[in-house]
Design a protein around this motif. Structure first.
Motif, short mmCIF file in Angstrom:
data_model
loop_
_atom_site.label_atom_id
_atom_site.label_comp_id
_atom_site.label_asym_id
_atom_site.label_seq_id
_atom_site.Cartn_x
_atom_site.Cartn_y
_atom_site.Cartn_z
N TRP A 67 -32.17 -2.72 -4.56
CA TRP A 67 -32.87 -2.54 -5.84
C TRP A 67 -32.47 -1.24 -6.53
N SER A 68 -31.21 -0.78 -6.28
CA SER A 68 -30.70 0.47 -6.89
C SER A 68 -30.51 0.29 -8.41
N PRO A 69 -31.20 1.10 -9.25
CA PRO A 69 -30.99 1.03 -10.72
C PRO A 69 -29.55 1.38 -11.11
N ALA A 70 -28.90 2.27 -10.32
CA ALA A 70 -27.52 2.62 -10.63
C ALA A 70 -26.61 1.42 -10.48
N LEU A 71 -26.89 0.62 -9.48
CA LEU A 71 -26.10 -0.60 -9.28
C LEU A 71 -26.30 -1.57 -10.43
N LEU A 72 -27.50 -1.60 -10.97
CA LEU A 72 -27.79 -2.47 -12.12
C LEU A 72 -26.99 -2.02 -13.34
N ASP A 73 -26.90 -0.71 -13.51
CA ASP A 73 -26.14 -0.20 -14.66
C ASP A 73 -24.68 -0.60 -14.57
N GLU A 74 -24.14 -0.62 -13.31
CA GLU A 74 -22.73 -0.97 -13.13
C GLU A 74 -22.46 -2.41 -13.51
N VAL A 75 -23.37 -3.29 -13.25
CA VAL A 75 -23.10 -4.72 -13.48
C VAL A 75 -23.78 -5.24 -14.74
N ARG A 76 -24.45 -4.34 -15.52
CA ARG A 76 -25.20 -4.80 -16.69
C ARG A 76 -24.29 -5.52 -17.67
N GLY A 77 -23.05 -5.03 -17.76
CA GLY A 77 -22.14 -5.66 -18.73
C GLY A 77 -21.56 -6.95 -18.25
N GLY A 78 -22.00 -7.43 -17.13
CA GLY A 78 -21.50 -8.71 -16.62
C GLY A 78 -20.47 -8.53 -15.53
N ALA A 79 -20.13 -7.27 -15.18
CA ALA A 79 -19.12 -7.06 -14.14
C ALA A 79 -19.68 -7.47 -12.77
N ARG A 80 -18.80 -7.90 -11.90
CA ARG A 80 -19.20 -8.24 -10.53
C ARG A 80 -18.53 -7.25 -9.60
N ILE A 81 -19.32 -6.64 -8.72
CA ILE A 81 -18.84 -5.56 -7.86
C ILE A 81 -18.85 -6.06 -6.42
N VAL A 82 -17.83 -5.63 -5.66
CA VAL A 82 -17.78 -5.94 -4.23
C VAL A 82 -17.86 -4.62 -3.46
N GLN A 83 -18.85 -4.50 -2.58
CA GLN A 83 -19.02 -3.30 -1.75
C GLN A 83 -19.03 -3.71 -0.26
N ARG A 84 -18.74 -2.72 0.57
CA ARG A 84 -18.75 -2.99 2.02
C ARG A 84 -20.03 -2.40 2.61
N TRP A 85 -20.85 -3.28 3.16
CA TRP A 85 -22.15 -2.87 3.72
C TRP A 85 -22.16 -3.09 5.24
N SER A 86 -23.05 -2.32 5.91
CA SER A 86 -23.29 -2.49 7.35
C SER A 86 -24.71 -3.03 7.54
N GLU A 135 -14.11 4.51 2.69
CA GLU A 135 -14.68 5.58 1.88
C GLU A 135 -15.86 5.07 1.06
N ALA A 136 -15.92 3.74 0.88
CA ALA A 136 -17.01 3.18 0.08
C ALA A 136 -18.36 3.29 0.76
N PHE A 137 -18.36 3.59 2.08
CA PHE A 137 -19.62 3.72 2.81
C PHE A 137 -20.19 5.11 2.61
N THR A 138 -20.11 5.61 1.36
CA THR A 138 -20.58 6.97 1.06
C THR A 138 -22.08 7.08 1.21
N HIS A 139 -22.79 6.05 0.76
CA HIS A 139 -24.24 6.13 0.70
C HIS A 139 -24.95 5.45 1.86
N THR A 140 -24.23 5.15 2.90
CA THR A 140 -24.89 4.51 4.05
C THR A 140 -25.11 5.51 5.16
N ALA A 141 -26.14 5.25 5.96
CA ALA A 141 -26.42 6.14 7.10
C ALA A 141 -25.51 5.85 8.27
N ALA A 142 -24.83 4.71 8.28
CA ALA A 142 -23.92 4.35 9.36
C ALA A 142 -22.72 5.29 9.36
#
Length: 972
Positions: A72-91, A138-145
């Motif tokens: 529910w990150s508002p920053a993530l919403l801003d990234e895709v507001r224009g219709g863009a689709r983002i792929v991130q690597r999660w744990s 490097e995309a795992f910047t915001h994860t605790a893993a």
């Protein structure tokens, strides 16, 4: 990774429509970034997040911007507001089950105009170039893993910020084995490369040294293919689970301690285990547990504190400024002292603590459920500082466990004291008390139980009831135990012997022990020795029913016994006699020697009477010099007359009283039911009347209430007296009746018949004096005379063939019971020289059936001497064929009662035929008695009877007449 922009779909999306995604195996979920909440997730997403429901998943709040919070990150919403689709690597995942996925994010327009984020998790892409792979790490910047990528030699290619935070900047040496650093050792790194190289995932929980101290990590290592050269790369994913590990250890410690407490382990054991567990989880801490008793603290456990320090604070009185522990117990609240050297609470005690390196002390009071302080739990540290939150938590847990344990111990001690007091009370009681559980094993016995069964408490407890009280007693009380096991209270009285064999009367009371659900858990046994009470009751009853002077029953018991005897006489159709006895001129003894001498005379008379009445008779004293004898089951008035004469006779001998020989006689009156009365009062009254008649007749005698009975009784006595003299006076004579062989017609033998030629009465019929001889026992000497005289007379016959004749002699039932019968007969045969083969002894079947085993033995003895055995009056008794077969006999004699009407009565004819048939089948000789007519003789010959006797052949005759009769038949 960013994909080309596309317009947000404008078709309103209902949440109900998302159920179409439930069947997908791809994890999909939807979040509201404005409201910071999850809206929906399919089953695959819940499984990926390891959550049982959307509610549990929505409630999670993982720190450091990782996990669900990113959805529910508002920053993530801003990234895709224009219709863009983002792929991130999660744990994803927890506790060593982390999984790395590519997460596709896009925006969706919801009903009402709001915008939501839709997430779709997919497997890692394998067709990317190496730079793309590095960017994913490097995309795992915001994860605790902790995520990093390594070459085969362990050097890191890429690390996310979490790795940098834990292990510092990457080493300058590009060949440094960073994989070994992050896994804690080179050996573990080698093992991880080997496992991942085989195509599996290396997964383990490890304790690793980091810049933040030792931490627990759940690590995963998997092998990837290097897009640049096709070589091996190793992706390391680690989740910091230190807090979870510590929490788990804390919970496990609490569980173990509570388990110890619940199992009743001593408080010292629980306190010691608690101190050791806390010290293990918090390195550097040293713990102590103190108990408060009467305002002072006493040590329970302090495994790591110096003995000198513990001794210095032992018995410390609590107060407002008594260190950490004394103050905490006094204030009833935690006391945290960060520096012992400076804190005023330690002013009087720091000299004891500082030399041992104790600089900080945090103490928490142990408080019971009722608010009372039970002691204190303290933690010492070697440096000045306050406890961490985790350490405070451990202290709180420890005090809770200690409070439970100490309260339990105090409660058990109180219960133990109560049990000891109860046991002392129960041991002091004279009654036997025990408790038996549902398995029939003793859980409690008191001292009275030990004394009764001759065992100890230690020997009885835990043992089966039947092993302690004995199998015999256990089986006797088994039905009553079954009742109490079914929940019924049981109470009864019984007689029993203790282990020393002493007889007791017991009042036994079984009480079931039932729980709230009605289940029987066991039972209490309460046994009271009521021997003294019973003896008192028996004594009172005896005094109420017996004469206190002479001991026989008194008037009240006589009435009861007489009523019972009369009722029994009616049922059994027999007579009941009452003898009313009054001592003659007893008053003279009282007047001459005094009442004491008179009392002792009465006692002596009662003793003689008791020795001479039958065991079934009851003798009572009515009062004064009057006695009553109750005779039950009387067969003829003569029995009563005989006893009366006997009682009169026993008083002919003097009675010794106070050095004097006293003579006393008695007058006796006799009443016999039912002729003289059918109730107790009438019978006693008539016996009393008869007694006065005896006194009027001159005393020292007896009278019946009925004059006829008195006359018959005197006649009987006179006849008995004469019969006793008959042998000496040679008044008894023998007659003989011939026995004829029906086949040849010749005389085969004779039957000996006894006759009494009285000088006054003439020839007395056998039916009149034989029963008298049998009753008085005279039949024994008379029978011995008959046997010897018959052998002597028949041995001296001088007639043709007389030396071959058999002589049959009857044995009375009284004779047959004599133990030395065979020896006596052998002596007679030896004395007279009579041939044993010529002697035939006739025994009635009723005599043999009195005791078949003894009869068989006697008959075998007689047969072994050579004599023959005949069953007289066969058919009139009650023998069975099975017994008859067992007896060693030679012949049967058919009673004359059957022969008399054999011609006219078909029943008698059938009986005679059956007896003859039985005899022939058993190879026995058959003799018919009482043959008087030609018709009777013809019937017997037709039925092949062997022998016969009766008036048809000849009447009984003396020896000389028999000799002449034989001569005359021979001459014919």
């Amino acid at each position: 990774m960013r994909h080309p922009a596309a317009a947000i779909p404008r078709i309103p999306l209902h949440l109900d429509e998302l159920r179409l995604f439930d069947e997908l195996t791809t994890p999909v979920w939807l979040s509201d970034p404005r409201g910071r909440r999850l809206l929906w997730a399919n089953d695959a997403a819940l499984a990926l997040w390891q959550a049982d429901s959307i509610e549990i998943l929505a409630a999670r709040d993982l720190a450091n911007g990782g996990g669900i919070a990113r959805s529910w990150s508002p920053a993530l919403l801003d990234e895709v507001r224009g219709g863009a689709r983002i792929v991130q690597r999660w744990s994803f995942g927890q506790a060593g089950a982390a999984v790395i996925k590519d997460v596709h994010v896009r925006a969706l327009a919801m009903e009402g105009g709001d915008t939501a984020l839709m997430f779709e998790a997919a497997d890692l892409a394998r067709d990317e170039d190496r730079d793309s792979l590095l960017r994913k790490v490097e995309a795992f910047t915001h994860t605790a893993a902790l995520v990093s990528l390594h070459r085969p030699d362990g050097a890191s290619i890429a690390r996310n910020p979490a790795v940098e935070h834990a292990f510092g900047p990457r080493a300058v040496d590009r060949y440094f084995d960073d994989l070994a650093l992050q896994l804690g050792s080179s050996r573990t790194a080698e093992e991880a490369r080997a496992v991942a190289g085989s195509g599996r995932i290396f997964s383990r929980r490890l304790k690793i040294e980091t810049q933040n101290g030792p931490r627990w990590h759940d690590v995963k290592c998997l092998r990837l293919t290097d897009p640049a050269d096709g070589g091996a790369l190793y992706l390391l994913d680690a989740q910091d689970v230190t807090e979870a590990r510590v929490a788990g250890e804390r919970l496990e410690t609490e569980k173990q301690l509570l388990d110890m407490a619940s199992r009743g382990r001593p408080v010292a054991d629980v306190a010691g285990a608690l101190a050791i567990a806390v010290e293990a989880q918090c390195p550097g801490i040293r713990c102590s547990v103190l108990e408060l008793r009467d305002g002072h603290l006493y040590g329970i456990a302090a495994p790591s504190l110096p003995a000198e320090y513990c001794a210095a604070i032992e018995g410390l009185a609590i107060g407002p400024s008594v260190g950490s522990c004394g103050t905490a117990a006094y204030r009833r609240e935690p006391v945290i002292v960060e520096d012992i050297a400076t804190d005023p609470l330690w002013r009087d005690f720091r000299a004891a603590a500082l030399p041992h390196g104790l600089r900080a002390c945090w103490s928490v009071p142990i408080v019971g459920a009722d608010g009372a302080v039970l002691g204190s739990f303290a933690a010492y540290y070697g440096e000045p500082r306050a406890p961490t939150a985790a350490e405070r938590k451990l202290l709180d847990i420890g005090t809770n466990v200690l409070a439970i344990t100490m309260e339990r111990d105090r409660a058990l001690a109180e219960i133990g004291r109560g049990r000891e007091q109860l046991r002392m009370i129960l041991d002091a009681l004279p009654m036997i008390i025990s408790y038996v559980n549902q398995d029939q094993r003793y859980e409690f016995v008191n001292r009275a139980f030990e004394r009764w069964f001759g065992t100890t408490r230690e020997q009885a407890l835990g043992k089966l009831s039947r092993d302690i009280i004995g199998v015999k007693l256990y089986e006797e009380i088994g039905p009553r135990l079954a009742q109490v096991q079914n929940g019924h209270e049981v109470r009864y009285e019984r007689q029993s012997r203790d282990h020393e064999g002493r007889e007791h009367f017991l009042d036994v009371h079984y009480l079931p022990h039932v729980d709230a659900q009605g289940h029987v858990l066991g039972h209490f046994g309460i046994v009271n020795d009521i021997t003294a009470r019973k003896q008192n009751e028996q004594m009172l009853e005896y005094l109420a029913t017996h004469d206190q002077l002479t001991q026989p029953p008194n008037r009240s018991m006589l009435a009861e016994h007489l009523q019972v005897a009369l009722a029994r006489g009616v049922r059994g159709q027999h007579q009941t006699a009452v003898l009313f006895v009054d001592l003659d001129r007893f008053k003279n003894v009282n007047d001459t020697l005094g009442h004491d001498a008179g009392d002792r005379l009465l006692q002596a008379v009662a003793a003689r009477f008791r020795q001479n009445v039958r065991s079934a008779d009851t003798i009572c004293r009515l009062g004064g010099d009057e006695f009553v004898v109750l005779m039950d089951d009387v067969h003829g008035v003569q029995e009563a007359a005989t006893l009366a004469q006997k009682l009169i006779g026993v008083l002919t001998e003097p009675l010794r009283v106070d050095g004097h020989d006293l003579y006393v006689s008695a007058s006796i009156g006799i009443a016999v039911a039912p002729d003289d009365g059918t109730d107790a009062q009438t019978l006693l009254k008539n016996a009393d009347i008869a007694m006065y008649r005896a006194k009027q007749q001159g005393r020292n005698g007896f009278q019946f209430h009925s004059p006829e009975a008195t006359a018959a009784s005197f006649e009987h006595l006179m006849l008995e007296t004469a019969l006793r003299k008959a042998l000496d006076r040679r008044e008894l004579v023998l007659h003989y009746q011939p026995i004829i062989d029906l086949c040849s017609g010749r005389i085969e033998g004779v039957e000996t018949l006894l006759r009494w030629r009285h000088p006054d009465l003439g020839l007395v019929a056998p039916g009149k004096f034989i029963p008298l001889a049998e009753d008085t026992g005279l039949i024994v000497p008379i029978g011995a005379w008959v046997l010897e005289e018959a052998c002597r007379q028949l041995g001296s016959l001088d007639a043709p063939g007389a030396d071959q004749l058999r002589v049959a002699v009857n044995l009375s039932p009284r004779q047959f019971r004599e133990r030395d019968l065979a020896a006596r007969i052998a002596l007679v045969l030896q004395t007279t020289g009579f041939d044993p083969a010529r002697l035939e002894l006739e025994v009635t079947e009723s005599s043999m059936m009195e005791n078949p085993e003894a009869a068989t033995h006697i008959l075998r003895q007689l047969r072994s001497s050579g004599v023959r055995i005949s069953v007289d009056d066969f058919g009139t008794g009650y023998s069975s064929l099975s017994f008859l077969k067992r007896f060693p006999i030679d012949s049967l004699k058919v009673d004359q009662s059957f022969v008399r009407d054999v011609v006219d009565d078909e029943n008698d004819a059938s009986i005679v035929r059956a007896i003859i048939a039985i005899g022939r089948s058993m190879r026995l000789s058959i003799t018919a008695e009482g043959v008087e007519t030609d018709e009777q003789l013809a019937f017997l010959r037709a039925e092949h009877c062997d022998k016969a006797q009766g008036y048809h052949f000849g009447r009984p005759m003396d020896r000389d007449a028999l000799e002449a009769w034989i001569r005359s038949r021979t001459a014919d």
